[in-house]
Design a protein around this motif. Structure first.
Motif, PDB file in Angstrom:
ATOM      1  N   ALA A  52     -10.138  -1.645 -24.911  1.00 54.52           N
ATOM      2  CA  ALA A  52     -10.128  -0.187 -24.749  1.00 54.52           C
ATOM      3  C   ALA A  52     -10.271   0.187 -23.278  1.00 54.52           C
ATOM      4  CB  ALA A  52     -11.239   0.443 -25.583  1.00 54.52           C
ATOM      5  N   ASP A  53     -11.096  -0.544 -22.543  1.00 55.81           N
ATOM      6  CA  ASP A  53     -11.284  -0.267 -21.121  1.00 55.81           C
ATOM      7  C   ASP A  53      -9.978  -0.474 -20.352  1.00 55.81           C
ATOM      8  OD1 ASP A  53     -12.976   0.327 -18.770  1.00 55.81           O
ATOM      9  OD2 ASP A  53     -12.486  -1.747 -18.240  1.00 55.81           O
ATOM     10  N   THR A  54      -9.255  -1.529 -20.679  1.00 57.97           N
ATOM     11  CA  THR A  54      -7.967  -1.793 -20.020  1.00 57.97           C
ATOM     12  C   THR A  54      -6.992  -0.653 -20.283  1.00 57.97           C
ATOM     13  OG1 THR A  54      -8.271  -4.192 -20.097  1.00 57.97           O
ATOM     14  CG2 THR A  54      -6.007  -3.390 -19.888  1.00 57.97           C
ATOM     15  N   ILE A  55      -6.912  -0.209 -21.525  1.00 59.20           N
ATOM     16  CA  ILE A  55      -6.028   0.914 -21.875  1.00 59.20           C
ATOM     17  C   ILE A  55      -6.425   2.155 -21.086  1.00 59.20           C
ATOM     18  CG2 ILE A  55      -5.378   2.530 -23.718  1.00 59.20           C
ATOM     19  CD1 ILE A  55      -3.978  -0.056 -24.086  1.00 59.20           C
ATOM     20  N   ARG A  56      -7.702   2.460 -21.044  1.00 61.22           N
ATOM     21  CA  ARG A  56      -8.181   3.647 -20.310  1.00 61.22           C
ATOM     22  C   ARG A  56      -7.800   3.580 -18.834  1.00 61.22           C
ATOM     23  NH1 ARG A  56     -13.079   2.499 -23.021  1.00 61.22           N
ATOM     24  NH2 ARG A  56     -13.181   3.702 -24.918  1.00 61.22           N
ATOM     25  N   ARG A  57      -8.008   2.431 -18.219  1.00 57.71           N
ATOM     26  CA  ARG A  57      -7.717   2.286 -16.787  1.00 57.71           C
ATOM     27  C   ARG A  57      -6.224   2.396 -16.510  1.00 57.71           C
ATOM     28  NH1 ARG A  57     -11.462  -2.482 -14.506  1.00 57.71           N
ATOM     29  NH2 ARG A  57     -10.584  -1.734 -12.560  1.00 57.71           N
ATOM     30  N   LEU A  58      -5.412   1.843 -17.383  1.00 55.95           N
ATOM     31  CA  LEU A  58      -3.961   1.936 -17.193  1.00 55.95           C
ATOM     32  C   LEU A  58      -3.465   3.353 -17.457  1.00 55.95           C
ATOM     33  CD1 LEU A  58      -2.978  -1.452 -18.835  1.00 55.95           C
ATOM     34  CD2 LEU A  58      -2.825  -0.884 -16.399  1.00 55.95           C
ATOM     35  N   GLU A  59      -3.966   3.972 -18.489  1.00 62.55           N
ATOM     36  CA  GLU A  59      -3.568   5.353 -18.802  1.00 62.55           C
ATOM     37  C   GLU A  59      -3.960   6.305 -17.672  1.00 62.55           C
ATOM     38  OE1 GLU A  59      -1.912   7.047 -21.020  1.00 62.55           O
ATOM     39  OE2 GLU A  59      -1.615   5.698 -22.683  1.00 62.55           O
ATOM     40  N   ALA A  60      -5.040   6.002 -16.967  1.00 66.31           N
ATOM     41  CA  ALA A  60      -5.519   6.883 -15.898  1.00 66.31           C
ATOM     42  C   ALA A  60      -4.533   6.980 -14.735  1.00 66.31           C
ATOM     43  CB  ALA A  60      -6.872   6.401 -15.391  1.00 66.31           C
ATOM     44  N   ILE A  61      -3.651   6.013 -14.564  1.00 67.99           N
ATOM     45  CA  ILE A  61      -2.704   6.061 -13.447  1.00 67.99           C
ATOM     46  C   ILE A  61      -1.355   6.676 -13.841  1.00 67.99           C
ATOM     47  CG2 ILE A  61      -3.772   4.099 -12.284  1.00 67.99           C
ATOM     48  CD1 ILE A  61      -1.350   2.405 -13.227  1.00 67.99           C
ATOM     49  N   ILE A  62      -1.212   6.999 -15.114  1.00 65.62           N
ATOM     50  CA  ILE A  62       0.046   7.565 -15.601  1.00 65.62           C
ATOM     51  C   ILE A  62      -0.081   9.084 -15.673  1.00 65.62           C
ATOM     52  CG2 ILE A  62       1.661   7.624 -17.544  1.00 65.62           C
ATOM     53  CD1 ILE A  62       0.681   4.815 -18.276  1.00 65.62           C
ATOM     54  N   PRO A  63       0.879   9.799 -15.096  1.00 65.12           N
ATOM     55  CA  PRO A  63       0.826  11.260 -15.168  1.00 65.12           C
ATOM     56  C   PRO A  63       0.767  11.744 -16.620  1.00 65.12           C
ATOM     57  CG  PRO A  63       2.541  10.547 -13.650  1.00 65.12           C
ATOM     58  CD  PRO A  63       2.041   9.328 -14.350  1.00 65.12           C
TER      59      PRO A  63
END
Length: 69
Positions: A52-63
Motif C-alpha cells: 500500500a505504501d508503494t502504491i501511495r508513493r507512486l500515485e503521489a507523483i501522478i497528476p
C-alpha cells in the motif's frame, strides 16, 4: 465469469500507463517517487503485488487528472 478490476488493479494500471506516457523506465519511476528501484523489481510482471505504501508513493507523483487510456 469475468471479474471487474479492483481498485488495486486500477491503481496499478494507472501507474504503469503514466510511466509509459512519460517514457520512464522503472528506475526513473522509482527515483521520481523517492524509492529504491529494487522496490519496482517486478513492476512489469502481471502479478506484481506492491505494498500500500508503494502504491501511495507512486500515485503521489501522478497528476490527479491523469487517466489511463
Amino acid at each position: 465469469m469475468v471479474m471487474s478490476p479492483t481498485r488495486l488493479d486500477t491503481a496499478i494500471e494507472r501507474i504503469r500507463a503514466y510511466a509509459r506516457k512519460q517514457g520512464w523506465k522503472k528506475s526513473r519511476l522509482a527515483t521520481e517517487a523517492g524509492m529504491a528501484d529494487t522496490v519496482l523489481r517486478d513492476f512489469d510482471e502481471p502479478d506484481w503485488n506492491p505494498t500500500a505504501d508503494t502504491i501511495r508513493r507512486l500515485e503521489a507523483i501522478i497528476p490527479a487528472k491523469f487517466e489511463a487510456a
